[in-house]
Design a protein around this motif. Structure first.
Motif, PDB file in Angstrom:
ATOM      1  N   PHE A   1       3.555  38.138 -27.897  1.00 26.11           N
ATOM      2  CA  PHE A   1       4.374  37.246 -27.056  1.00 26.11           C
ATOM      3  C   PHE A   1       3.890  37.235 -25.607  1.00 26.11           C
ATOM      4  CE2 PHE A   1       7.540  38.313 -30.411  1.00 26.11           C
ATOM      5  CZ  PHE A   1       7.662  37.027 -30.917  1.00 26.11           C
ATOM      6  N   TYR A   2       3.204  38.322 -25.220  1.00 23.75           N
ATOM      7  CA  TYR A   2       2.715  38.414 -23.839  1.00 23.75           C
ATOM      8  C   TYR A   2       1.482  37.539 -23.605  1.00 23.75           C
ATOM      9  CZ  TYR A   2       5.806  42.382 -22.928  1.00 23.75           C
ATOM     10  OH  TYR A   2       6.899  43.181 -22.746  1.00 23.75           O
ATOM     11  N   THR A   3       0.945  36.963 -24.677  1.00 22.98           N
ATOM     12  CA  THR A   3      -0.242  36.112 -24.488  1.00 22.98           C
ATOM     13  C   THR A   3       0.153  34.665 -24.178  1.00 22.98           C
ATOM     14  OG1 THR A   3      -0.369  35.638 -26.841  1.00 22.98           O
ATOM     15  CG2 THR A   3      -1.659  37.506 -26.051  1.00 22.98           C
ATOM     16  N   LEU A   4       1.457  34.368 -24.235  1.00 22.12           N
ATOM     17  CA  LEU A   4       1.867  32.959 -24.082  1.00 22.12           C
ATOM     18  C   LEU A   4       1.566  32.417 -22.678  1.00 22.12           C
ATOM     19  CD1 LEU A   4       5.165  33.148 -26.129  1.00 22.12           C
ATOM     20  CD2 LEU A   4       3.167  31.761 -26.684  1.00 22.12           C
TER      21      LEU A   4
ATOM     22  N   PHE B   1      -3.792  24.523 -19.522  1.00 17.62           N
ATOM     23  CA  PHE B   1      -3.934  23.819 -18.236  1.00 17.62           C
ATOM     24  C   PHE B   1      -5.412  23.598 -17.902  1.00 17.62           C
ATOM     25  CE2 PHE B   1      -4.500  24.047 -13.584  1.00 17.62           C
ATOM     26  CZ  PHE B   1      -3.918  22.824 -13.264  1.00 17.62           C
ATOM     27  N   ILE B   2      -6.235  24.637 -18.150  1.00 14.28           N
ATOM     28  CA  ILE B   2      -7.664  24.510 -17.829  1.00 14.28           C
ATOM     29  C   ILE B   2      -8.303  23.407 -18.694  1.00 14.28           C
ATOM     30  CG2 ILE B   2      -9.894  25.729 -17.916  1.00 14.28           C
ATOM     31  CD1 ILE B   2      -8.319  28.280 -17.149  1.00 14.28           C
TER      32      ILE B   2
ATOM     33  N   VAL C   1       0.775  20.290 -26.101  1.00 13.19           N
ATOM     34  CA  VAL C   1       0.569  21.722 -26.354  1.00 13.19           C
ATOM     35  C   VAL C   1       0.992  22.524 -25.131  1.00 13.19           C
ATOM     36  CG1 VAL C   1      -1.206  23.502 -26.712  1.00 13.19           C
ATOM     37  CG2 VAL C   1      -1.260  21.399 -28.060  1.00 13.19           C
ATOM     38  N   MET C   2       0.594  22.045 -23.935  1.00 15.49           N
ATOM     39  CA  MET C   2       0.926  22.789 -22.716  1.00 15.49           C
ATOM     40  C   MET C   2       2.444  22.843 -22.509  1.00 15.49           C
ATOM     41  SD  MET C   2      -0.489  22.429 -18.859  1.00 15.49           S
ATOM     42  CE  MET C   2       0.286  23.411 -17.576  1.00 15.49           C
ATOM     43  N   VAL C   3       3.115  21.699 -22.762  1.00 12.04           N
ATOM     44  CA  VAL C   3       4.573  21.678 -22.571  1.00 12.04           C
ATOM     45  C   VAL C   3       5.238  22.657 -23.551  1.00 12.04           C
ATOM     46  CG1 VAL C   3       6.645  20.234 -22.808  1.00 12.04           C
ATOM     47  CG2 VAL C   3       4.631  19.346 -21.629  1.00 12.04           C
ATOM     48  N   ILE C   4       4.776  22.666 -24.807  1.00  9.52           N
ATOM     49  CA  ILE C   4       5.364  23.586 -25.801  1.00  9.52           C
ATOM     50  C   ILE C   4       5.117  25.037 -25.379  1.00  9.52           C
ATOM     51  CG2 ILE C   4       5.174  24.401 -28.199  1.00  9.52           C
ATOM     52  CD1 ILE C   4       4.510  21.438 -28.933  1.00  9.52           C
ATOM     53  N   LEU C   5       3.877  25.331 -24.962  1.00  2.00           N
ATOM     54  CA  LEU C   5       3.526  26.711 -24.599  1.00  2.00           C
ATOM     55  C   LEU C   5       4.314  27.194 -23.383  1.00  2.00           C
ATOM     56  CD1 LEU C   5      -0.344  26.770 -25.153  1.00  2.00           C
ATOM     57  CD2 LEU C   5       1.379  28.086 -26.390  1.00  2.00           C
TER      58      LEU C   5
END
Ligand code: HEM
Length: 292
Positions: free
Chosen positions: A85-88, A96-97, A144-148
């Motif tokens: 979970f800490y990789t989110l 973003f990149i 994907v970015m919004v979900i993450l």
């Protein structure tokens, strides 16, 4: 210690023939046992070539001391129980990149004009080399970015990572969330097809229903009485320049605080009590210093 050894070799006084003071180029005492260094020695040249990037890095590091921050960041201690979970947060950063890189390539072919925007997107999709792929990455990558970002926010919330001393990082995160949503919203209009046009009309109107600032915000976004050319230019500038710049700066501050404060241990570990607590009488004694 010989004074000569303190002076870097290139700056030492050249030796007299046959004397040799250790400086480069000094004449060797015996040419048979110590032949002069040959600049055409391929192994040495290859060794030097391998070391060149290391030397270049060392050169930059001596002038910036950047390695301190990087090693601090990469080798920082993480709490016991750190899990996937800490990789989110890092996954959000990666998304973003990807958006930034694909966005740069799209900007090379996109035209922000009401008459040419859609045609330029069709051109990207149908004629530009790998255009459909890069456009697809950017389009799906935004979701994907919004979900993450929401998953990362959920992790920090449920692990209690918003509490002291990380409140400021939470606030920065909230601003990052708003800016990410702004990116998704302003990007949606850019293809300027029927779907993006009407979705933006609805979005701007929803903004207008907000209390106090709502009407001003929708006027600002529409940039005129109707959604049109000025709206598209404004959305493009916000999408390309304003918000990405702010996101980059805030991610910098966010990561600085992550490294500075460390991450929060999972709540199930924090809740564990020590196996054997010292008796209160012993604690009082050590507090008063009478146990010595
Ligand atoms: C562009 C968006 C974001 C990026 C790139 C990002 C990146 C990161 C990274 C890499 C970490 C390190 C630990 C981890 O990955 O869980 C982190 C931690 C943290 N983030 Fe984010 N983040 C973003 C958005 C957010 C949002 C929206 C919030 C909350 C509203 C938030 C709140 C936090 C907090 C409180 C921590 C500290 C976690 C802890 O101490 O365990 N971040 N962030």
């Amino acid at each position: 210690m010989k004074l000569d050894s303190l002076i870097p070799a290139p700056l030492r006084k050249p030796a007299k023939p046959g004397e040799g003071n250790g400086a480069k180029g000094a004449a060797p005492a015996d040419l048979k046992t110590a032949p002069p260094e040959r600049p055409t020695d391929t192994k040495k040249l290859a060794d030097r070539a391998v070391e060149a990037p290391v030397d270049a890095l060392a050169w930059v590091d001596q002038r910036t001391a950047a390695s301190g921050f990087l090693t601090g960041m990469l080798f920082r201690k993480v709490p016991k129980g750190t899990n996937w979970f800490y990789t989110l947060g890092s996954a959000t950063l990666f998304a973003f990149i990807v958006q930034a890189i694909t966005g740069v390539f799209l900007a090379m072919f996109y035209t922000p004009s009401t008459t040419q925007a859609y045609a330029s997107i069709s051109h990207i999709n149908n004629e530009v080399f790998l255009g459909a792929f890069v456009h697809g990455l950017h389009k799906w990558g935004s979701s994907v970015m919004v979900i993450l970002i929401f998953l990362h926010m959920g992790r920090t919330f449920f692990f209690g990572a918003y509490k002291y001393p990380r409140e400021l990082n939470w606030v920065i995160g909230v601003v990052l969330l708003i800016l990410t949503m702004t990116m998704a919203f302003t990007g949606y209009l850019l293809p300027f097809d029927q779907r993006s046009f009407w979705a933006s009309v609805v979005g701007i109107n929803i903004n207008g229903t907000g209390p106090v600032v709502g009407p001003y915000l929708s006027d600002f976004l529409r940039a005129g009485p109707e959604l049109g050319a000025t709206t598209l230019s404004r959305f493009y500038a916000i999408h390309m320049l304003l918000v990405p710049g702010a996101i980059i700066a805030l991610i910098g501050a966010h990561l600085y605080l992550v490294v500075k404060l460390g991450t929060t241990a999972p709540p199930w570990l924090k809740a564990k009590k020590p196996k054997a607590a010292a008796p209160v009488s012993q604690l009082n004694a050590s507090a008063n210093g009478s146990d010595k």
